[in-house]
Design a protein around this motif. Sequence first.
Motif, short mmCIF file in Angstrom:
data_model
loop_
_atom_site.label_atom_id
_atom_site.label_comp_id
_atom_site.label_asym_id
_atom_site.label_seq_id
_atom_site.Cartn_x
_atom_site.Cartn_y
_atom_site.Cartn_z
N ARG A 129 54.27 2.03 51.21
CA ARG A 129 53.57 1.09 52.07
C ARG A 129 52.38 0.53 51.29
O ARG A 129 51.93 1.13 50.31
CB ARG A 129 53.10 1.72 53.37
CG ARG A 129 52.09 2.84 53.21
CD ARG A 129 51.19 2.95 54.44
NE ARG A 129 50.33 1.78 54.56
CZ ARG A 129 49.63 1.47 55.65
NH1 ARG A 129 49.68 2.24 56.71
NH2 ARG A 129 48.84 0.42 55.68
N THR A 130 51.87 -0.60 51.73
CA THR A 130 50.74 -1.21 51.05
C THR A 130 49.42 -0.82 51.71
O THR A 130 49.38 -0.47 52.90
CB THR A 130 50.85 -2.74 51.02
OG1 THR A 130 50.90 -3.22 52.37
CG2 THR A 130 52.10 -3.17 50.27
N LEU A 131 48.36 -0.89 50.93
CA LEU A 131 47.00 -0.67 51.40
C LEU A 131 46.09 -1.71 50.76
O LEU A 131 46.35 -2.18 49.66
CB LEU A 131 46.49 0.71 50.96
CG LEU A 131 47.07 1.99 51.56
CD1 LEU A 131 46.48 3.19 50.84
CD2 LEU A 131 46.79 2.06 53.04
N THR A 132 45.02 -2.02 51.45
CA THR A 132 43.93 -2.75 50.81
C THR A 132 42.97 -1.71 50.24
O THR A 132 43.01 -0.53 50.61
CB THR A 132 43.19 -3.64 51.81
OG1 THR A 132 42.56 -2.79 52.80
CG2 THR A 132 44.15 -4.60 52.51
N SER A 133 42.08 -2.15 49.38
CA SER A 133 41.08 -1.23 48.84
C SER A 133 40.20 -0.67 49.94
O SER A 133 39.82 0.51 49.91
CB SER A 133 40.22 -1.96 47.79
OG SER A 133 41.00 -2.36 46.69
N GLY A 140 54.92 14.69 47.79
CA GLY A 140 54.02 14.27 46.75
C GLY A 140 53.55 12.86 47.06
O GLY A 140 54.24 12.11 47.76
N LEU A 141 52.39 12.48 46.54
CA LEU A 141 51.83 11.15 46.79
C LEU A 141 51.48 10.47 45.48
O LEU A 141 51.08 11.13 44.52
CB LEU A 141 50.58 11.24 47.66
CG LEU A 141 50.69 11.19 49.18
CD1 LEU A 141 49.30 11.29 49.80
CD2 LEU A 141 51.39 9.92 49.65
N ALA A 142 51.58 9.15 45.48
CA ALA A 142 51.18 8.37 44.31
C ALA A 142 50.53 7.08 44.79
O ALA A 142 50.75 6.63 45.92
CB ALA A 142 52.39 8.05 43.42
N LEU A 143 49.73 6.49 43.91
CA LEU A 143 49.06 5.23 44.21
C LEU A 143 49.07 4.36 42.96
O LEU A 143 48.82 4.86 41.85
CB LEU A 143 47.61 5.47 44.65
CG LEU A 143 46.83 4.22 45.09
CD1 LEU A 143 47.20 3.84 46.53
CD2 LEU A 143 45.32 4.45 45.00
N ALA A 144 49.36 3.09 43.14
CA ALA A 144 49.32 2.14 42.02
C ALA A 144 48.95 0.76 42.57
O ALA A 144 49.09 0.50 43.77
CB ALA A 144 50.67 2.07 41.30
N SER A 145 48.49 -0.10 41.70
CA SER A 145 48.14 -1.45 42.13
C SER A 145 49.39 -2.33 42.14
O SER A 145 50.38 -2.05 41.46
CB SER A 145 47.10 -2.05 41.18
OG SER A 145 47.66 -2.25 39.90
N ALA A 172 49.79 0.10 46.35
CA ALA A 172 51.01 0.71 46.88
C ALA A 172 50.78 2.21 47.01
O ALA A 172 50.48 2.89 46.02
CB ALA A 172 52.19 0.44 45.95
N LEU A 173 50.87 2.72 48.24
CA LEU A 173 50.82 4.16 48.49
C LEU A 173 52.26 4.64 48.60
O LEU A 173 53.04 4.11 49.39
CB LEU A 173 50.05 4.46 49.77
CG LEU A 173 49.86 5.93 50.12
CD1 LEU A 173 49.02 6.64 49.05
CD2 LEU A 173 49.20 6.08 51.49
N MET A 174 52.61 5.64 47.81
CA MET A 174 54.01 6.06 47.68
C MET A 174 54.14 7.55 47.96
O MET A 174 53.36 8.35 47.44
CB MET A 174 54.51 5.75 46.27
CG MET A 174 54.41 4.27 45.91
SD MET A 174 54.70 3.95 44.15
CE MET A 174 53.07 4.33 43.47
N ALA A 175 55.11 7.92 48.78
CA ALA A 175 55.34 9.32 49.14
C ALA A 175 56.76 9.70 48.77
O ALA A 175 57.71 8.95 49.02
CB ALA A 175 55.10 9.54 50.63
#
Length: 251
Positions: A180-184, A211-216, A223-226
């Motif tokens: 899913r997407t996130l704003t800063s 597990g979780l990951a985050l990337a621009s 992008a918040l990734m699970a």
Amino acid sequence: MSAHARAVKIVALVIVFIVIALAFAAWHFHHNGNALWQIISQQCVPGQQQRNDPAPCQRVDLDAGYVTLKDRNGALQYLLMPVARISGIESPALQDPATPNFFALAWQQRALLTMRHGSAVPDSVISLTINSEYGRTQNQLHIHISCLRPEVRRQLDSLTPQLNARWQPQTLQQHRWLIRTLTSAELAQQSSFIRLMQEVPQAQQNMGKYGLALASLSDGRLALMAIERNWLKMNRASAEEVQEHSCTLLH
């Protein structure tokens, strides 16, 4: 499928599970899973308090509740960890809104890569990951701040137009992820651990499986990734698989 074929398949799966369990048990028997906590509690925090020297950590921020440490693997990889004893993503402490927002803090510390590299490391190269309870090597929560794999960068760039604020199943590195997407601002407003727990029903009672990951993303969003553990697919939910600590994207 014949009864014989089904029986063979079941036996094969049982053997696979036994091999995985034995390997996991052997690894735990020989591995010091408290090494990071010992560094934090016996070196970094006492050094900061007594001598104003956080070594071997780069920083000890007692007010904000975290330390940063250069990882042995990779030229640019850093770890962000709590100064408190928090085992990992399964810890109930991470469900408390009063607990520091460690994912947001780790994203703020991405400038460490630029400082060590000696020239700008763009956000498109950087990622955060935390492995599941079954995919990690240490029993102290640690967020990897490192480079993204080039192939994952390409996949995310391709997916960007269709990603939004709802969790969507996607395939990265041959494993199923929820993205899913996130704003800063959203990253800073709410802990990503709490967000995962509240928004993904299966995670509420089984946070340790994720597990979780985050990337621009190329449009400025995040992008918040699970990823969820799946033994049948040999997937331990090691989110770190989307990272490449040699940082090919910088070359």
